[in-house]
Design an enzyme around this catalytic site. Structure first.
Site, mmCIF file in Angstrom:
data_model
loop_
_atom_site.group_PDB
_atom_site.id
_atom_site.type_symbol
_atom_site.label_atom_id
_atom_site.label_comp_id
_atom_site.label_asym_id
_atom_site.label_seq_id
_atom_site.Cartn_x
_atom_site.Cartn_y
_atom_site.Cartn_z
ATOM 1 N N GLN A 65 43.982 41.262 43.807
ATOM 2 C CA GLN A 65 43.653 40.262 42.793
ATOM 3 C C GLN A 65 42.263 40.513 42.232
ATOM 4 O OE1 GLN A 65 44.496 36.225 43.878
ATOM 5 N NE2 GLN A 65 43.671 35.451 41.976
ATOM 6 N N PHE A 66 42.206 41.269 41.136
ATOM 7 C CA PHE A 66 40.920 41.595 40.523
ATOM 8 C C PHE A 66 40.212 40.357 39.993
ATOM 9 C CE2 PHE A 66 43.493 41.503 36.720
ATOM 10 C CZ PHE A 66 42.619 41.101 35.717
ATOM 11 N N THR A 67 40.951 39.272 39.748
ATOM 12 C CA THR A 67 40.323 38.073 39.195
ATOM 13 C C THR A 67 39.362 37.405 40.171
ATOM 14 O OG1 THR A 67 42.193 36.668 39.803
ATOM 15 C CG2 THR A 67 42.220 37.637 37.586
#
Length: 151
Positions: free
Chosen positions: A80-82
């Site tokens: 999850q790059f967010t």
């Protein structure tokens, strides 16, 4: 090196892509993993060992004193790059600190493989794909961990 993880103790969880279940577990952890541009293999190993050793499952006395291994749980790991969304200025997150996919994917895979090497059953989402993550948070118990030991 500042790999980030949100670890949620769950009674069950699954990831679907386009209506197809690609990963599913019963009791254990959902780990949302964010990789930064500064991360390396040592950070992935550290975080995997930390997750495997967390003692957030209840013992016979009701205290959070057992690890996921002792509880017989599994891990659902989702990239999850967010987690590197920066909202300090404006309303739209910036992701400048997030690793590019060609750097993030090998470190995500290393994290998963290290958990497996530590004896855990690990299911995964699908890297760089829109996923639907469903989970039932048990407790609720949610722990933030990073490789810089900020949390």
């Amino acid at each position: 090196m500042i790999l980030r993880a949100v670890v949620q103790r769950v009674s069950r969880a699954r990831v679907t892509v386009g209506g197809e279940v690609v990963g599913q577990i019963g009791p254990g952890y959902v780990v949302l993993l964010g990789v930064s541009r500064e991360d390396d293999e040592a950070a992935a190993d550290y975080l995997a060992e930390k997750v495997a050793g967390l003692r957030v499952f209840e013992d016979e006395e009701g205290k959070m004193n057992r690890s996921i291994q002792e509880a017989g749980g599994a891990v659902l790991a989702v990239s999850q790059f967010t987690l590197y969304g920066d909202v300090r200025r404006g309303r739209r997150p910036g992701f400048d600190r997030a690793a590019r996919p060609e750097q993030a994917e090998p470190l995500y895979r290393r994290f998963v493989e290290r958990l497996r090497a530590l004896g855990l059953h690990v299911e995964t989402g699908r890297f760089q794909t829109h996923m639907e993550v469903e989970l039932v948070n048990d407790g609720p118990v949610t722990i933030l961990i990073d490789s810089e030991k900020t949390f």
